[in-house]
Design an enzyme around this catalytic site. Structure first.
Site, short mmCIF file in Angstrom:
data_model
loop_
_atom_site.label_atom_id
_atom_site.label_comp_id
_atom_site.label_asym_id
_atom_site.label_seq_id
_atom_site.Cartn_x
_atom_site.Cartn_y
_atom_site.Cartn_z
N VAL A 130 51.33 -2.16 -19.94
CA VAL A 130 50.73 -1.49 -21.10
C VAL A 130 50.84 0.01 -20.89
O VAL A 130 50.26 0.58 -19.96
CB VAL A 130 49.26 -1.90 -21.28
CG1 VAL A 130 48.68 -1.23 -22.53
CG2 VAL A 130 49.12 -3.42 -21.38
N ASP A 131 51.63 0.66 -21.76
CA ASP A 131 51.87 2.10 -21.63
C ASP A 131 52.05 2.70 -23.02
O ASP A 131 53.08 3.30 -23.34
CB ASP A 131 53.12 2.34 -20.77
CG ASP A 131 53.33 3.82 -20.44
OD1 ASP A 131 52.34 4.58 -20.47
OD2 ASP A 131 54.48 4.20 -20.14
N GLY A 132 51.03 2.54 -23.85
CA GLY A 132 51.10 2.99 -25.23
C GLY A 132 50.08 4.06 -25.55
O GLY A 132 48.88 3.86 -25.34
#
Length: 251
Positions: A130-132
């Site tokens: 998760v890298d948003g």
């Protein structure tokens, strides 16, 4: 309103910006598949925690410059990758400027909201990254208890979730608490890297119990095979008191 996206290059490194100050991704032009930013290497620390050929199925929420997707695509050739990206411009820019491969058999790009995607019924993943963030560096709904619970529900038994948190932000402590709650305490926050990014991990049904010597051997193999140096993580884990009798235990 569409996000204003900029691409710049300095000293042989191509950068993706959502604003003049906010770097969303980077690629060294001569090494397009390498992980240029320190936090992306930290996110791959999950490779130290499971026995190869794990992972087989990977989900990435937030494409950015495609660094994670490219590294996994090149260095883990048996792994299939799904990327969920909310902004269709990002996919185009990643292919035009950051050499994102065009191979829908192994690298599938889904244009849509990451939280909506996680709520849907669908396949389970061995690893979820998760890298948003938006143009202001906010994760929004991707940093909520329901989202993390959805991530846990989509993990295989040996699955691991890896989340990029901005460790110097005011909401950092609350983020780590939400992750711990969603994973019933089966979570671990890695020591922050120099950029201030901190990576948190949550596990599927099977926790993690790995000895320091196992992690060191996997780090050696990864450096030889994939050119990624994860050795610096090991003394950081020791210095931060994350090891118990030279074992890293999550769950």
């Amino acid at each position: 309103m569409a996000t204003s996206i900029e691409v710049s290059e300095k000293a042989g490194v191509c950068y993706l910006h959502f604003s003049a100050e906010w770097i969303q991704g980077a690629m060294r032009v001569r090494k397009p598949d390498a992980l240029e930013l320190a936090y992306t290497r930290d996110m791959m620390a999950c490779l130290l925690l499971r026995e190869p050929p794990w992972p087989r199925e990977v989900l990435i929420v937030g494409l950015g410059a495609g660094s994670l997707a490219k590294f996994i695509y090149r260095q883990l050739p048996e792994t299939r990758i799904t990327v969920v990206e909310i902004d269709p411009q990002i996919e185009i820019i990643a292919k035009l400027h950051f050499k994102l491969p065009d191979d829908p058999q192994r690298l599938r790009i889904v244009i849509g909201d990451g939280a909506d995607y996680m709520r849907q019924r669908g396949p389970a993943f061995d690893a979820i990254f998760v890298d948003g963030f938006d143009k202001h560096g906010r994760a929004g709904i991707l940093d909520t208890l329901p989202f993390y619970q959805s991530c846990r529900a989509r993990l295989t038994a040996q699955g691991l979730m890896s989340v990029n948190l901005l460790g110097r932000s005011r909401g950092f402590a609350a983020s780590t608490q939400r992750i711990a709650e969603a994973f019933d305490g089966h979570a671990l926050v890695f020591p922050s890297c120099d950029s201030g990014n901190t990576i948190a991990f949550g596990t599927g049904a099977e926790g993690v119990d790995v000895h320091l010597t196992e992690m060191a051997e996997r780090a050696r193999q990864l450096k030889t095979d994939a050119g990624i140096d994860l050795f610096p993580l090991l003394p950081r884990l020791q210095a931060a008191g994350k090891l118990f009798q030279d074992r890293l235990i999550i769950g």
